[in-house]
Motif scaffolding. Sequence first.
Motif, mmCIF file in Angstrom:
data_model
loop_
_atom_site.group_PDB
_atom_site.id
_atom_site.type_symbol
_atom_site.label_atom_id
_atom_site.label_comp_id
_atom_site.label_asym_id
_atom_site.label_seq_id
_atom_site.Cartn_x
_atom_site.Cartn_y
_atom_site.Cartn_z
ATOM 1 N N SER A 188 0.989 -1.335 0.006
ATOM 2 C CA SER A 188 0.112 0.055 0.003
ATOM 3 C C SER A 188 0.919 1.187 -0.141
ATOM 4 O O SER A 188 1.878 1.093 0.741
ATOM 5 N N LYS A 190 0.604 5.892 0.478
ATOM 6 C CA LYS A 190 -0.557 6.735 0.560
ATOM 7 C C LYS A 190 0.427 8.192 0.648
ATOM 8 O O LYS A 190 1.296 8.469 0.779
ATOM 9 N N ALA A 204 -3.430 3.665 -2.420
ATOM 10 C CA ALA A 204 -3.459 2.517 -3.571
ATOM 11 C C ALA A 204 -2.853 1.253 -2.819
ATOM 12 O O ALA A 204 -1.655 1.417 -2.291
ATOM 13 N N SER A 205 -3.684 0.218 -3.142
ATOM 14 C CA SER A 205 -3.237 -1.140 -2.598
ATOM 15 C C SER A 205 -3.250 -2.137 -3.517
ATOM 16 O O SER A 205 -4.271 -1.852 -4.361
ATOM 17 N N TYR A 206 -2.537 -3.103 -3.520
ATOM 18 C CA TYR A 206 -2.053 -4.292 -4.588
ATOM 19 C C TYR A 206 -2.157 -5.656 -3.541
ATOM 20 O O TYR A 206 -1.249 -5.638 -2.791
ATOM 21 N N ALA A 213 -6.125 -4.687 -7.387
ATOM 22 C CA ALA A 213 -5.920 -3.380 -6.774
ATOM 23 C C ALA A 213 -6.925 -2.623 -6.476
ATOM 24 O O ALA A 213 -8.149 -2.997 -6.806
ATOM 25 N N PHE A 215 -8.310 1.452 -4.947
ATOM 26 C CA PHE A 215 -7.892 3.053 -4.787
ATOM 27 C C PHE A 215 -8.840 3.749 -3.976
ATOM 28 O O PHE A 215 -10.199 3.347 -4.283
#
Length: 348
Positions: A188, A190, A204-206, A213, A215
């Motif tokens: 993640s 930020k 945003a994280s994957y 993903a 967002f």
Amino acid sequence: MNIKSLLLGSAAAMAVVSGAQAADAIVAAEPEPMEYVRVCDAFGKGYFYIPGTETCLKIGGYVRTEFRYRENSYPNGGDIDAYSRGYLTFAAKNDTEFGAVSSYINLQADTEGDAFVDGAWINVAGFDVGYFYNWWDDGLSGETDELGSNLFNAIRYTYDGGTFLAGVAVEELDSGVNNKWNDNIGVSGKLGFTLGAVKADVIASYDFDAEEAAFRGMMFADVGPGTFGLSGIYATNPNAYYSAAEWTVAAEYAIKATDKVTITPAAQYFGNVNTAYRAGTLGFIDTNPSARGSFSSSDAWKVGVTAGYKITEGLRTLATVNYVKFDDAPRNVDDSKWTGFLRLQRDF
């Protein structure tokens, strides 16, 4: 001569007895000096020095009891459930050549029989390492929005320059709706800023397991007698970070009615709602074989209001009422649900 001998004999006997008593005398040990608890004001209110150390400790928490309402959702078709919780927080801090070294432990116990660690981590020089809630847990202030919340083992670095914030995290995705997430990794990032009465951030994280993903953007602005909050999310597919819908928008306005009363109306719209989320909310079995569910072509919306009242120092109450409605609910399943609670909480 007899009197003289008697006096000398008595004196000798008294000397022997006195010597014996002196030899048997018990000498009391000096008391150890007592170190009283000292207030530590280096890290804010509530801290005190742990005796014999330069570490400052703060103990806090709350006791909460509430009556919950969830339409036709409790055993035997009931609507109301009573619930209580005890929560303890421990924060220990001390100054070092690297700055303040902090450690935290949060313990939670519920009347439903659950008792667990709700966080345990170390913070030093901008790094957080351990078990803690990630950035998705920082939602709007009311009790209507559903914008994600994750508790992971992770390592995270945050740079906070006051007006500008940036951070990155690597997380073990060991919680969620799918056992496959165990031992999975996510990342993640930020970015955020504060400018006058406006505060905003983007996350945003994957999820490497799902290869998907999510967002999220969030903004707060002081407007009139209250604070306006707005948030939006987009997920490429259900994943550990967000899975309720493909996209959603939520808004609220927290009105400071008096020094003790805050009223927060809010609304949220879900686009292409997750089939598993719809099933769990409306209370029926999802026939989708995937535990994560899948995004559908139907939408949902939710409205509610939350009211908080500070009764006195350390004692407050909170009440909320929410209504959610789904499009295209399965046949013989109600397409809407009323929920809410009335809470009394003692903070310390």
